[in-house]
Design an enzyme around this catalytic site. Structure first.
Site, PDB file in Angstrom:
ATOM      1  N   PHE A   1       0.830  -1.216   0.000  1.00 38.05           N
ATOM      2  CA  PHE A   1       0.000   0.000   0.000  1.00 38.05           C
ATOM      3  C   PHE A   1       0.857   1.255   0.000  1.00 38.05           C
ATOM      4  O   PHE A   1       0.388   2.329   0.368  1.00 38.05           O
ATOM      5  CB  PHE A   1      -0.965   0.019   1.190  1.00 38.05           C
ATOM      6  CG  PHE A   1      -1.674  -1.288   1.410  1.00 38.05           C
ATOM      7  CD1 PHE A   1      -2.465  -1.823   0.409  1.00 38.05           C
ATOM      8  CD2 PHE A   1      -1.545  -1.998   2.588  1.00 38.05           C
ATOM      9  CE1 PHE A   1      -3.116  -3.038   0.587  1.00 38.05           C
ATOM     10  CE2 PHE A   1      -2.187  -3.211   2.772  1.00 38.05           C
ATOM     11  CZ  PHE A   1      -2.975  -3.730   1.770  1.00 38.05           C
TER      12      PHE A   1
ATOM     13  N   ALA B   1       1.878  -2.994 -13.812  1.00 40.99           N
ATOM     14  CA  ALA B   1       1.304  -3.801 -14.896  1.00 40.99           C
ATOM     15  C   ALA B   1       1.781  -3.274 -16.240  1.00 40.99           C
ATOM     16  O   ALA B   1       2.190  -4.044 -17.117  1.00 40.99           O
ATOM     17  CB  ALA B   1      -0.214  -3.798 -14.813  1.00 40.99           C
TER      18      ALA B   1
ATOM     19  N   ARG C   1      -6.882  -1.503 -20.800  1.00 38.86           N
ATOM     20  CA  ARG C   1      -7.137  -2.919 -21.003  1.00 38.86           C
ATOM     21  C   ARG C   1      -7.009  -3.665 -19.671  1.00 38.86           C
ATOM     22  O   ARG C   1      -6.081  -3.434 -18.910  1.00 38.86           O
ATOM     23  CB  ARG C   1      -6.109  -3.478 -21.991  1.00 38.86           C
ATOM     24  CG  ARG C   1      -6.186  -4.978 -22.140  1.00 38.86           C
ATOM     25  CD  ARG C   1      -5.007  -5.488 -22.939  1.00 38.86           C
ATOM     26  NE  ARG C   1      -5.322  -5.470 -24.369  1.00 38.86           N
ATOM     27  CZ  ARG C   1      -4.540  -6.056 -25.285  1.00 38.86           C
ATOM     28  NH1 ARG C   1      -3.437  -6.668 -24.927  1.00 38.86           N
ATOM     29  NH2 ARG C   1      -4.863  -6.009 -26.544  1.00 38.86           N
TER      30      ARG C   1
ATOM     31  N   LEU D   1      -6.129  -6.953 -17.920  1.00 34.92           N
ATOM     32  CA  LEU D   1      -5.361  -8.146 -18.273  1.00 34.92           C
ATOM     33  C   LEU D   1      -5.991  -9.410 -17.714  1.00 34.92           C
ATOM     34  O   LEU D   1      -5.926 -10.467 -18.321  1.00 34.92           O
ATOM     35  CB  LEU D   1      -3.933  -8.017 -17.720  1.00 34.92           C
ATOM     36  CG  LEU D   1      -3.117  -6.875 -18.334  1.00 34.92           C
ATOM     37  CD1 LEU D   1      -1.871  -6.625 -17.503  1.00 34.92           C
ATOM     38  CD2 LEU D   1      -2.747  -7.206 -19.779  1.00 34.92           C
ATOM     39  N   ASN D   2      -6.561  -9.285 -16.519  1.00 30.59           N
ATOM     40  CA  ASN D   2      -7.138 -10.452 -15.859  1.00 30.59           C
ATOM     41  C   ASN D   2      -8.301  -9.972 -15.000  1.00 30.59           C
ATOM     42  O   ASN D   2      -8.097  -9.388 -13.946  1.00 30.59           O
ATOM     43  CB  ASN D   2      -6.061 -11.123 -14.986  1.00 30.59           C
ATOM     44  CG  ASN D   2      -6.579 -12.362 -14.270  1.00 30.59           C
ATOM     45  OD1 ASN D   2      -7.775 -12.482 -13.986  1.00 30.59           O
ATOM     46  ND2 ASN D   2      -5.680 -13.284 -13.966  1.00 30.59           N
ATOM     47  N   PRO D   3      -9.526 -10.187 -15.474  1.00 25.93           N
ATOM     48  CA  PRO D   3     -10.675  -9.621 -14.756  1.00 25.93           C
ATOM     49  C   PRO D   3     -10.811 -10.144 -13.325  1.00 25.93           C
ATOM     50  O   PRO D   3     -11.399  -9.483 -12.477  1.00 25.93           O
ATOM     51  CB  PRO D   3     -11.881 -10.036 -15.600  1.00 25.93           C
ATOM     52  CG  PRO D   3     -11.387 -10.998 -16.607  1.00 25.93           C
ATOM     53  CD  PRO D   3      -9.903 -10.870 -16.709  1.00 25.93           C
TER      54      PRO D   3
ATOM     55  N   THR E   1      -8.132 -11.032 -11.075  1.00 26.72           N
ATOM     56  CA  THR E   1      -7.227 -10.312 -10.169  1.00 26.72           C
ATOM     57  C   THR E   1      -7.563  -8.822 -10.168  1.00 26.72           C
ATOM     58  O   THR E   1      -7.433  -8.151  -9.141  1.00 26.72           O
ATOM     59  CB  THR E   1      -5.745 -10.518 -10.568  1.00 26.72           C
ATOM     60  OG1 THR E   1      -5.575 -10.153 -11.929  1.00 26.72           O
ATOM     61  CG2 THR E   1      -5.333 -11.964 -10.380  1.00 26.72           C
TER      62      THR E   1
ATOM     63  N   GLN F   1      -8.532  -6.487  -6.961  1.00 26.41           N
ATOM     64  CA  GLN F   1      -7.836  -5.256  -6.607  1.00 26.41           C
ATOM     65  C   GLN F   1      -8.825  -4.129  -6.331  1.00 26.41           C
ATOM     66  O   GLN F   1      -8.654  -3.353  -5.395  1.00 26.41           O
ATOM     67  CB  GLN F   1      -6.900  -4.868  -7.744  1.00 26.41           C
ATOM     68  CG  GLN F   1      -5.508  -4.600  -7.258  1.00 26.41           C
ATOM     69  CD  GLN F   1      -4.567  -4.247  -8.387  1.00 26.41           C
ATOM     70  OE1 GLN F   1      -4.728  -4.716  -9.507  1.00 26.41           O
ATOM     71  NE2 GLN F   1      -3.597  -3.425  -8.087  1.00 26.41           N
TER      72      GLN F   1
ATOM     73  N   GLU G   1      -4.540   2.062  -7.666  1.00 19.72           N
ATOM     74  CA  GLU G   1      -5.055   3.183  -6.881  1.00 19.72           C
ATOM     75  C   GLU G   1      -6.439   3.642  -7.307  1.00 19.72           C
ATOM     76  O   GLU G   1      -7.242   4.038  -6.469  1.00 19.72           O
ATOM     77  CB  GLU G   1      -4.105   4.401  -6.966  1.00 19.72           C
ATOM     78  CG  GLU G   1      -2.756   4.112  -7.560  1.00 19.72           C
ATOM     79  CD  GLU G   1      -1.575   4.094  -6.603  1.00 19.72           C
ATOM     80  OE1 GLU G   1      -1.674   4.631  -5.500  1.00 19.72           O
ATOM     81  OE2 GLU G   1      -0.540   3.515  -6.983  1.00 19.72           O
TER      82      GLU G   1
END
Lengths: 744, 340
Positions: free
Chosen positions: A245, A514, A633, A635-637, A639, A643, A710
């Site tokens: 964080f 990312a 975009r 990348l991985n819905p 993860t 987040q 964030e």
């Protein structure tokens, strides 16, 4: 059909099994041989001088190895620059154990090293220290007139833009005008894993350092400069991080302590902080904000003034971008943004999730809500009317901006059109129901990043980049990108991170990981792909002869011609056919400077919140949240959603619970533990919907990634406070929105 | 944390004897509080005497037809005991409002009575505290006192007793069974804990050699009209800002018997018998409840950050009594207690 198309798919975490089985090792879990344990002693006063340390008393205890303090620390690096890490603010960094001066409460003043952890802790508790106390000053409220504009801030800080238009005059002439002061106290990051370093002493000055950090290279540089070590001598490893964080963006003092002790004692040493000591470091600063808005008769913003004053330490000028966002989130031609710091006797604040923006958006978005009421316009409609089509701070176009779609999709999902604008008008039985909304914006950044890739004859691809995974899913998404780029199954790909022997990656922060590491991984895999293609073309009867890299695709374990996908070579066969053991590539990805300078690169979100309030008791619950995020975009819905869920919980926490309360009599945070520094428990969290409005954006970076660390947090605290107003008619501008404030 | 020896007590009498012989002995049962205190150097016992193997785990019928709760039965086993659920649901609710499932699985009934205040200053050895270090001063008075007491305070201490369970035990008029060197005795719950007065270092009235063996619940029926209302900053794992245990026996709409105790407001579970008297014989109406609430807080005093507790306590009392009268603890505020 491609079975190796992974980008955008909800792939499970590749590091999940290691984490749930305990195979994933954190910094304090490396049980190297012949380990000694250090326990840090924190100052009990906020300001003054250490006059005496009774080290002899505890050195007499068998098993106590040494007491390190300013009295016996060897001469180390002299210049401030040696103590400056990648994100050090301007000023003179704090040097642990170097000098008898106490600059803030809970300052580390000694390190007790012993044969066992328990003994170190016991001896540390017995250590008597005498102080000469000086009057301290820890109250920002008394510093309203002592604010100053910072000179050079830390990396990433941008001074507020110069005023535009004539804000003072237009505020005076405005049809409607609102103003308010918004306040929150300091907040501490409190990741689950406490700061720890295990330093393995390998002889001479050679160290293996297992550190809790968000940047292994940052820790390495610090250790090298402060202790005069070479890269080879200061090898830093940080493969797993139990939450960051932002708290791990700067090397924390346990790293200094552990390295010092290991070098001096010539043996391996571990130093871990206590939970209480997690309140002795950087934090989101106590901030006072003033926002004034004026509108024209048509509901357009006539003028805006946003001022912020926050604390910093006596020795560093911590800066964050609090007010700048207010100049770009809405269309407004008359804007004044001002920003000041005030020095008090605390440790230097530090970036904490969406630093500056979380603070600034709370004030701006509450003020926008207040203005919507003053002007008699629905809060969502008010924002749409003032939608910024371009960035007026930078005078640039957005590379992409689907905030309008966020508003529409979020509102539809939430059912915003059924909202009765009148405060206290909506009920659920005896409970008051409130609906509030807010907006957020965050930078879509990218940093220079290196990566390497090795493909071996057994068909396995290993990709390295020395970044960190603070729980966000970096291991997983990098594996996805690498696998898809070279058309390999996920199982044939290993991504490794968190080691200074790997190619250098930037700090894990700023929502840039990312994009930075992702594009670096893509580039290095492409580079390897070109080599693979060349070798494939040399194979006997290769159908790929003469094809350019653009003419082929890497899919399903094959390289095949775009023009005729039946013309293919199996990737696993290439190295055996060429007689090679492995292929290697290394590359440093550099951001495209033109795209970076020509466009305004930002992620946005719109948050809708429902609260229910018991009007007699003042209890408030956030019963529903819809967070619509436009961040390029995804990348991985899976993860990504995780987040944003975490961000929403964080925002609820900021709105309702978090504050590090200082007793100014002692200059000390008094609720310095998990029991009294409240963050939500599961029972506090109800329905959360996450919507991703995808943006196709090849200007932000080749992969079109904007980052999610964030942005999901932004607007949440304001939306909660706005919903609380809608429910109760009570405007609470002083976080947290707690029972005592709702009651009276 | 200091260095200490650890031994197991071989029996109740032996435990009492060992404690009497050495004042530095501390008992440990669930350890959910004393270990925290030791880690913070607030408690520094040189000897820990483990009670966990003593035969005090039973929950069984008491001679008067009430229920006897073994001192070493865990909070979880007590809350979920069928007799507790059926006959003393107020106690079930109070226990489940406290701590977390993990802690309730470890914590014992006896230990719950001895848990110490969560005053910030008591826990932080860098600050003066009369409870921790008699005569050093009270930092909470004039300091940050949002969680502190409004009733029964003294110039020496404004700490609160943190227990939820004890608030219900006070309302239920429990009796504490104690073994000492001079044999067994019983202590009325209202006399078990004490107000700070001039000696805030003492939380309770037991002699140093005494050991709690059981808690007796009297044979009374408050199973129809009760409420444990806990107001706090988050829904679990937070101590009460104000909690109210309310129990009524009704004849039609007339209050025959009333019990009212508060947590989070005083150095001990705050049972108010005057307010109970005000309720008795009166109709179970909001007006009656308001009068009782006003009586409870009539002597309350705020210290700044905690002044809101006076109004909060008043409203919580009215709400808890209303819920008790209606027999609908959860219907009107689904969020007040989020029990499993």
């Amino acid at each position: 059909m491609s079975t190796t198309s992974y980008i955008g798919k909800p792939v499970n975490r590749v590091d999940g099994p290691a984490k749930v089985t305990g195979a994933a090792k954190y910094a304090a879990e490396f049980n190297v041989p012949h380990l000694a344990y250090g326990h840090i002693v924190s100052s009990s006063i906020a300001k003054g001088k250490i006059t005496k340390i009774y080290a002899d008393e505890i050195l007499a205890i068998p098993g106590v190895l040494q007491v390190f303090s300013h009295e016996n620390v060897p001469s180390l690096a002299w210049f401030d620059r040696s103590y400056k890490d990648d994100v050090a603010p301007g000023g003179s960094p704090f040097r642990p154990l170097q000098g008898n001066e106490v600059k803030y409460s809970m300052q580390p003043v000694a390190l007790v090293v012993a044969e066992t952890f328990e003994l170190a802790r016991y001896a540390a508790a017995l250590l008597r220290i005498e102080y000469e106390v000086t009057k301290h000053d820890t109250d920002l409220e008394t510093k309203r007139d002592d604010g100053f504009e910072p000179g050079r801030g830390k990396t990433g800080w941008v001074p507020p833009p110069k005023p535009r238009g004539n804000p003072d005059k237009e505020l005076k002439n405005a049809t409607h005008r609102v103003e308010g002061e918004y306040i929150h106290l300091a907040q501490h990051h409190n990741p689950m894993e406490m700061f720890a370093s295990t330093v393995e002493f390998l002889g001479d000055k050679k160290l293996n350092i297992y550190d809790k950090t968000q940047g292994a290279f940052n820790s390495q540089q610090y250790v090298m400069k402060v202790f005069g070590l070479s890269k080879d001598e200061a090898h830093v490893v940080s493969q797993y991080t139990g939450g960051g964080f932002g708290s791990g963006l700067r090397p924390q003092y346990q790293l200094f302590m552990a390295v010092l002790a290991a070098l001096e004692l010539k043996r391996s040493v571990r130093v871990s902080m206590t939970r209480q000591q997690m309140f002795s470091m950087g934090h989101r600063p106590h901030t006072l904000q003033y926002v004034e808005l004026g509108t024209n008769p048509d509901g357009s913003l006539a003028a805006l003034h946003h001022h912020a004053l926050h604390e910093t330490s006596q020795f560093e000028d911590y800066t964050e971008n609090v007010v700048n966002w207010s100049g770009m989130l809405y269309q407004c031609d008359n804007v004044k943004l001002t920003y000041q710091l005030a020095k008090i006797d605390v440790y230097t604040p530090q970036d904490m999730r969406a630093p500056g923006a979380a603070t600034g958006s709370f004030a701006l978005e509450c003020a926008m809500d207040e203005m919507a009421y003053a002007a008699g316009i629905d809060p969502l409609e008010f924002r749409l009317r003032n939608y910024a089509e371009r960035d007026q701070n930078l005078k640039r176009e957005f590379s992409s901006k689907k905030l309008r779609e966020c508003y529409h999709e979020g509102a539809a999902k939430f059912g915003w059109e059924k909202r009765n604008p009148e405060p206290r008008s909506m009920r659920d039985g005896d409970l008051l129901v409130g609906w509030g909304m807010a907006t957020g914006v965050w930078d879509a950044s990218i940093q220079k990043c290196a990566a390497s890739a090795t493909f071996t004859a057994d068909g396995h691809l290993t990709v390295l980049s020395g970044t960190n995974d603070i729980g966000t899913g970096t291991y997983t998404i990098m594996t996805q990108i690498a696998a898809q780029t070279l058309g390999l199954p996920l199982e044939a790909v290993t991504f490794k991170l968190g080691d200074t022997n790997q190619p250098e990656a930037p700090l894990q922060g700023g929502s840039w990981t990312a994009a930075s590491v992702g594009n670096a991984v893509k580039q290095v895999c492409d580079k390897l792909g070109e080599q693979l293609l060349k070798l494939a073309q040399k194979m006997e009867g290769s159908p790929l002869k003469g094809a350019a890299y653009e003419d082929v695709e890497f899919v399903n374990g094959q390289i095949r011609l775009n023009a005729d996908i039946n013309q293919a070579v199996v990737i696993r066969d290439i190295l055996p056919a060429s007689g090679k053991d492995k292929l290697e590539a290394e590359n440093t990805m550099l951001p495209n400077p033109i795209n970076q300078l020509k466009n305004s690169l930002h992620a946005h979100n719109a948050v809708f919140v429902e609260v229910k309030v018991d009007p007699e008791l003042g209890t408030l619950h956030v019963t529903r949240v819809v967070n619509a995020v436009a961040a390029g975009r995804i990348l991985n819905p899976k993860t990504a959603r995780s987040q944003v869920l975490g961000s929403v919980v964080w925002g609820i926490s900021m709105a309702l619970m978090e504050e590090s309360v200082m007793d100014h009599g002692f200059g000390r945070y008094m609720n310095h533990n998990y029991s009294e520094y409240h963050i939500p428990v599961s029972a506090d969290i109800h329905d959360i919907d996450v919507i991703f409005v995808e943006e196709e954006d090849d200007k932000v970076n080749p992969l079109g990634i904007k980052g999610l660390g964030e942005v999901g947090l932004l607007g949440v605290a304001a939306a909660v406070a706005n919903a609380a107003f809608h429910a109760t008619g009570k405007r609470i501008r002083n976080l947290p929105v707690s029972i005592d404030k709702l009651l009276l | 944390m200091n260095s200490f020896t650890y031994t197991r007590a071989s029996g109740v009498e032996a435990a009492v004897r060992e404690k009497a012989a050495d004042n530095a002995v501390k008992f440990i049962a669930g350890g959910t509080n004393i270990l925290d205190l030791m880690k913070e150097n607030v408690e520094r016992p040189s000897r820990l005497l483990d009670l966990n193997h003593l035969p005090l785990k039973a929950i069984e019928a008491a001679p008067d037809g009430g229920l006897r709760l073994g001192a070493l039965a865990t909070n979880a086993d007590t809350a979920w005991h069928p007799e507790v659920q059926k006959r003393y649901p107020l106690l079930n609710q109070a226990i489940l409002a406290g701590a977390s499932p993990q802690l309730r699985n470890m914590a014992t009934n006896g230990g719950n009575l001895f848990q110490r205040t969560r005053c910030y200053y008591f826990y932080d050895t860098a600050t003066p505290c009369n409870k921790r270090e008699p005569g050093s001063g009270c930092s909470a008075i004039g300091g940050y006192n949002r969680i502190h007491a409004i009733l029964g305070t003294s110039e020496q201490c404004i700490a609160t007793h943190p227990s939820d369970m004890c608030v219900a035990l006070a309302a239920l008029k429990a009796t504490v069974r104690v073994s000492g060197q001079n044999g067994e005795r019983t202590v009325k719950f209202e006399n078990f804990h004490r107000l700070p007065g001039d000696a805030p270092e003492f939380d309770h009235t037991l002699a140093p050699d005494e050991l709690v063996t059981a808690i007796d619940l009297p044979n009374e029926d408050f199973s129809q009209h009760f409420s444990y209302l806990k107001l706090r900053d988050r829904q679990s794992y937070a101590f009460a800002l104000v909690s109210v245990a309310a129990a009524l026996q009704l004849d039609g709409n007339t209050i025959k018997e009333a019990r009212l105790a508060l947590g989070g407001v005083a150095h001990k579970p705050w049972r108010d018998q005057q307010a109970e008297e005000l309720l008795k014989g009166q109709p179970a109406t909001e007006d009656t409840f308001r009068k009782a609430a006003a009586a409870v807080v009539s002597s309350a005093r705020g210290y700044g950050h905690n002044t809101f507790k006076i109004e909060l306590a008043k409203r919580a009392i009215v709400r808890a009594l209303k819920q008790a009268a209606e027999g609908t603890q959860h219907a009107s505020d689904i969020f007040t207690n989020s029990n499993p």
